[in-house]
Write an enzyme that holds these catalytic residues in place. Structure first.
Site, PDB file in Angstrom:
ATOM      1  N   THR A 162       1.520  -1.285   0.131  1.00 36.82           N
ATOM      2  CA  THR A 162       0.318  -0.120  -0.037  1.00 36.82           C
ATOM      3  C   THR A 162       0.895   0.721  -0.058  1.00 36.82           C
ATOM      4  O   THR A 162       0.796   2.157  -0.013  1.00 36.82           O
ATOM      5  CB  THR A 162      -0.626   0.181   1.325  1.00 36.82           C
ATOM      6  OG1 THR A 162       0.254   0.090   2.400  1.00 36.82           O
ATOM      7  CG2 THR A 162      -1.787  -1.022   1.091  1.00 36.82           C
ATOM      8  N   TRP A 173       3.874  -0.323  15.127  1.00 37.44           N
ATOM      9  CA  TRP A 173       4.650  -1.794  15.337  1.00 37.44           C
ATOM     10  C   TRP A 173       4.922  -1.545  16.682  1.00 37.44           C
ATOM     11  O   TRP A 173       5.257  -2.606  17.039  1.00 37.44           O
ATOM     12  CB  TRP A 173       6.006  -1.963  14.419  1.00 37.44           C
ATOM     13  CG  TRP A 173       4.774  -2.786  13.034  1.00 37.44           C
ATOM     14  CD1 TRP A 173       5.788  -1.883  11.766  1.00 37.44           C
ATOM     15  CD2 TRP A 173       4.219  -3.884  12.779  1.00 37.44           C
ATOM     16  NE1 TRP A 173       4.914  -2.663  10.829  1.00 37.44           N
ATOM     17  CE2 TRP A 173       3.985  -3.759  11.638  1.00 37.44           C
ATOM     18  CE3 TRP A 173       3.409  -4.539  14.072  1.00 37.44           C
ATOM     19  CZ2 TRP A 173       2.983  -4.544  11.595  1.00 37.44           C
ATOM     20  CZ3 TRP A 173       3.063  -5.889  13.193  1.00 37.44           C
ATOM     21  CH2 TRP A 173       3.003  -5.948  12.001  1.00 37.44           C
ATOM     22  N   CYS A 387      -3.362   3.064   7.834  1.00 34.84           N
ATOM     23  CA  CYS A 387      -3.699   2.862   6.557  1.00 34.84           C
ATOM     24  C   CYS A 387      -5.420   2.181   6.869  1.00 34.84           C
ATOM     25  O   CYS A 387      -5.007   1.112   7.096  1.00 34.84           O
ATOM     26  CB  CYS A 387      -2.670   2.569   5.798  1.00 34.84           C
ATOM     27  SG  CYS A 387      -3.160   1.204   4.840  1.00 34.84           S
ATOM     28  N   CYS A 390      -4.735  -1.896   5.465  1.00 34.53           N
ATOM     29  CA  CYS A 390      -3.869  -2.455   6.475  1.00 34.53           C
ATOM     30  C   CYS A 390      -4.139  -2.417   7.745  1.00 34.53           C
ATOM     31  O   CYS A 390      -4.415  -3.591   8.442  1.00 34.53           O
ATOM     32  CB  CYS A 390      -2.704  -1.912   6.500  1.00 34.53           C
ATOM     33  SG  CYS A 390      -1.963  -0.838   4.753  1.00 34.53           S
TER      34      CYS A 390
HETATM   35  P1  FAD Z   1       8.069  -2.292   9.275  1.00 33.93           P
HETATM   36  O1  FAD Z   1       7.691  -3.720   8.591  1.00 33.93           O
HETATM   37  O2  FAD Z   1       7.845  -1.135   9.259  1.00 33.93           O
HETATM   38  O3  FAD Z   1       9.086  -3.092  10.801  1.00 33.93           O
HETATM   39  C1  FAD Z   1       9.857  -2.069  11.682  1.00 33.93           C
HETATM   40  C2  FAD Z   1      11.023  -2.737  12.797  1.00 33.93           C
HETATM   41  O4  FAD Z   1      10.375  -3.788  13.014  1.00 33.93           O
HETATM   42  C3  FAD Z   1      11.608  -3.085  11.955  1.00 33.93           C
HETATM   43  O5  FAD Z   1      12.742  -1.755  11.609  1.00 33.93           O
HETATM   44  C4  FAD Z   1      12.750  -4.137  12.590  1.00 33.93           C
HETATM   45  O6  FAD Z   1      13.450  -3.468  13.601  1.00 33.93           O
HETATM   46  C5  FAD Z   1      11.475  -4.423  13.616  1.00 33.93           C
HETATM   47  N1  FAD Z   1      11.224  -6.150  12.582  1.00 33.93           N
HETATM   48  C6  FAD Z   1      10.339  -6.075  11.359  1.00 33.93           C
HETATM   49  N2  FAD Z   1      10.077  -7.284  10.876  1.00 33.93           N
HETATM   50  C7  FAD Z   1       9.631  -7.763  11.756  1.00 33.93           C
HETATM   51  C8  FAD Z   1       9.283  -9.359  12.435  1.00 33.93           C
HETATM   52  N3  FAD Z   1       8.715  -9.907  11.928  1.00 33.93           N
HETATM   53  N4  FAD Z   1       9.252  -9.784  13.441  1.00 33.93           N
HETATM   54  C9  FAD Z   1      10.000  -8.547  14.542  1.00 33.93           C
HETATM   55  N5  FAD Z   1      10.385  -7.330  14.069  1.00 33.93           N
HETATM   56  C10 FAD Z   1       9.846  -7.488  13.432  1.00 33.93           C
HETATM   57  N6  FAD Z   1       2.108  -2.046   4.526  1.00 33.93           N
HETATM   58  C11 FAD Z   1       1.758  -2.575   3.619  1.00 33.93           C
HETATM   59  O7  FAD Z   1       1.879  -2.603   1.978  1.00 33.93           O
HETATM   60  N7  FAD Z   1       0.511  -3.475   2.701  1.00 33.93           N
HETATM   61  C12 FAD Z   1      -0.389  -3.212   4.537  1.00 33.93           C
HETATM   62  O8  FAD Z   1      -1.376  -4.749   4.363  1.00 33.93           O
HETATM   63  C13 FAD Z   1       0.331  -3.411   5.594  1.00 33.93           C
HETATM   64  N8  FAD Z   1      -0.591  -3.874   7.010  1.00 33.93           N
HETATM   65  C14 FAD Z   1       0.081  -3.215   7.667  1.00 33.93           C
HETATM   66  C15 FAD Z   1      -0.491  -3.458   8.733  1.00 33.93           C
HETATM   67  C16 FAD Z   1       0.009  -3.538  10.259  1.00 33.93           C
HETATM   68  C17 FAD Z   1      -0.704  -3.539  11.383  1.00 33.93           C
HETATM   69  C18 FAD Z   1       0.986  -2.176   9.909  1.00 33.93           C
HETATM   70  C19 FAD Z   1       1.227  -1.766  12.017  1.00 33.93           C
HETATM   71  C20 FAD Z   1       1.362  -1.875   9.016  1.00 33.93           C
HETATM   72  C21 FAD Z   1       1.100  -2.749   8.288  1.00 33.93           C
HETATM   73  N9  FAD Z   1       2.235  -2.079   7.037  1.00 33.93           N
HETATM   74  C22 FAD Z   1       0.934  -2.047   5.310  1.00 33.93           C
HETATM   75  C23 FAD Z   1       2.916  -1.408   7.201  1.00 33.93           C
HETATM   76  C24 FAD Z   1       4.308  -2.051   6.646  1.00 33.93           C
HETATM   77  O9  FAD Z   1       4.247  -2.875   7.717  1.00 33.93           O
HETATM   78  C25 FAD Z   1       5.052  -1.422   6.696  1.00 33.93           C
HETATM   79  O10 FAD Z   1       5.793  -1.099   8.839  1.00 33.93           O
HETATM   80  C26 FAD Z   1       6.273  -0.510   6.320  1.00 33.93           C
HETATM   81  O11 FAD Z   1       6.383  -1.295   4.542  1.00 33.93           O
HETATM   82  C27 FAD Z   1       7.573  -0.236   6.554  1.00 33.93           C
HETATM   83  O12 FAD Z   1       8.710  -0.977   6.426  1.00 33.93           O
HETATM   84  P2  FAD Z   1      10.009  -0.879   6.999  1.00 33.93           P
HETATM   85  O13 FAD Z   1      10.906  -1.264   6.257  1.00 33.93           O
HETATM   86  O14 FAD Z   1       9.929   0.649   7.819  1.00 33.93           O
HETATM   87  O15 FAD Z   1       9.083  -1.621   8.772  1.00 33.93           O
END
Ligand code: FAD
Length: 458
Positions: A162, A173, A387, A390
């Site tokens: 998204t 998170w 979002c 999400c």
């Molecule tokens: P993020 O995924 O935001 O992770 C943040 C930090 O958490 C990371 O830097 C890492 O240190 C830690 N981390 C990451 N993965 C894990 C894990 N599995 N276990 C433990 N620690 C971890 N985006 C979409 O495009 N489509 C969606 O449907 C969508 N749904 C979402 C639903 C929710 C409830 C939330 C909160 C977010 C959603 N997002 C979605 C956003 C997506 O999850 C990420 O937050 C976004 O893509 C930014 O990613 P990022 O690389 O900054 O790390």
């Protein structure tokens, strides 16, 4: 300092990667068919827009991308009969008042005479109360006919990339992982906390926890798991690091959350929008960055798959007695049979996931309520997701895991008379969450193959 546990894995609680992958090959078609082809499981009702984030002002974290939007079903005729409040409302009236919680409990022991009209099952009646049962792990989605609720087609609003990112998603998170900060095991039957918000969430604690998490990552302990996964020999229980002072129940909480996060990451990498070409396709770099180099995250997806699968296997008897209420008995029978086929394909007993090892020790028994409260908080945090798409899938999956935990820890496979009721949103969320995990396993397999092919060429 909280126990952030990127590598902690429960021992002896679930089956090996190989077993789970083989089972998934057999089960995935059933799940796909149920979630895509039945009215009951392809739709969901929830409060998507009406609940405000109860923890912070989330106005700055809103996602304005088109891909973040959800198409809700505004016209009554677009809502399948099985979900229409009006249809369910027909069952109201003097003969079919929905029993309150107290009455429901009594009803389990002594049937309520004349309360639910003849041949009307409890699951067919509109639920007015969105109160939690003591044994719920989630805040129930409001199913009342009068309160505002949004109907969505899950098929028309698939979980995928998204573009929601940045401070907003990070804050959510972080708040969710903060729920893993259990206090010391309670003594004398006391519970630890009603809510960790306000109690554990100081900036210093978060920083310390993040530091700990980064140190653990740098230790490279994941390499062992990585090679074992590549060979397909690793049990999903492989534990590269033992946290002697951390009990099983806390590790399970962390794994459920991390596995849900990893599964969401898998879907967004699998169904990714190339913003240059406008094409939706798998993005290998996204997978490598977020998952491939973090085998503990992948392991947590397998763990969740085993946990949810066990719960679905455990509700077989419940489904036999369940009314789907579409007013079309043939459709209801088809829906019931497809769920029974799925549940019957799951090995019975603790072979896949052994929930009986949890909450057994008298010291950890009181943790159960704490565990439940924390999970309810995760469900409240979902209202802070900026979002819509999400939030829809985040809420559905939190409800799915909450339902799985409720079934695992509150249902008796051999005597269902004291089981708490299962709401329709819980059942739909449970099966769709299993489908999401099953899809993650398929996508990971494909991604691994893509990496192998790429590496073979270079
Ligand atoms: P993020 O995924 O935001 O992770 C943040 C930090 O958490 C990371 O830097 C890492 O240190 C830690 N981390 C990451 N993965 C894990 C894990 N599995 N276990 C433990 N620690 C971890 N985006 C979409 O495009 N489509 C969606 O449907 C969508 N749904 C979402 C639903 C929710 C409830 C939330 C909160 C977010 C959603 N997002 C979605 C956003 C997506 O999850 C990420 O937050 C976004 O893509 C930014 O990613 P990022 O690389 O900054 O790390």
């Amino acid at each position: 300092v909280c126990d952030f546990e990127p590598g902690a894995i429960v021992s002896d609680a679930c089956a090996s990667y190989n077993t789970l992958e083989q089972l998934n090959e057999a089960i995935h078609p059933y799940l796909h068919s149920i979630t895509q082809n039945t009215d009951f499981f392809s739709h969901y009702r929830l409060s998507l827009y009406t609940k405000k984030c109860p923890f912070w002002n989330d106005e700055n974290g809103m996602c304005g991308n088109v891909a973040c939007a959800v198409n809700t079903l505004e016209n009554e005729e677009d809502i399948p009969l099985v979900w229409r409040a009006k249809e369910l409302g027909k069952l109201e009236g003097p003969t079919a008042h929905h029993p309150g919680k107290k009455q429901q409990r009594e009803h389990k022991q002594r049937p309520l005479q004349g309360e639910l009209g003849a041949n009307v099952d409890e699951s067919c009646v509109v639920e007015y109360d969105d109160e939690c049962d003591d044994r719920d792990y989630c805040i129930p989605e409001d199913q009342s006919a009068t309160a505002k609720g949004d109907y969505v087609s899950l098929v028309d609003n698939p979980e995928r990339f998204t573009g929601y990112a940045g401070v907003g998603s990070q804050q959510v998170w972080e708040a969710i992982y903060r729920e893993n900060c259990f206090s010391k095991p309670p003594k004398n039957g006391q519970t630890t906390a009603q809510s960790s918000f306000g109690g554990f969430g100081s900036q210093q604690q978060m920083l310390a926890a993040n530091q700990l998490r980064n140190v653990m990552k740098e230790q490279g302990f994941q390499q062992n798991v990585k090679s074992a996964i590549a060979q397909g020999t690793a049990p999903a229980t492989l534990d590269p690091v033992e946290f002697d002072d951390t009990c099983l129940e806390k590790r399970v909480f962390y794994r459920v959350v991390s596995g849900m996060h990893a599964s969401i990451s898998t879907h967004l990498c699998w169904d990714y929008l190339n913003q240059t070409t406008g094409q939706w396709s798998p993005n290998l770099a996204c997978y490598e960055k977020r998952l491939h180099n973090f085998p503990d995250r992948i392991s947590n997806i397998y763990f969740n798959y085993a946990l949810v699968m066990r719960a679905v296997g455990k509700i077989k008897q419940h489904i036999k007695d369940y009314s789907f209420c579409s007013e079309d008995p043939e459709q209801d029978l088809r829906t019931k049979n497809s769920v029974l086929r799925l549940a019957s394909a799951i090995p019975a007993g603790p072979e896949i996931f052994d929930e009986t090892v949890m909450f057994q020790d008298p010291d950890t028994l009181a943790l159960k309520e704490d565990f439940r409260n924390r999970f309810r908080n995760v469900s409240r945090i979902m209202d802070c997701v900026g979002c819509d798409k999400c939030r829809l899938w985040g809420k559905l999956q939190t409800n799915g895991y909450g339902t799985a935990l409720k079934v695992l820890f509150e249902f008796d496979e051999n005597d269902s008379s004291k089981d708490p009721p299962l709401r329709r949103t819980e059942l739909v969320a449970l099966v769709n969450t299993m489908h999401r995990l099953s899809h993650s396993l398929m996508a990971i397999k494909e991604f691994r193959q893509m990496i192998e092919e790429r590496d073979a060429i270079s």
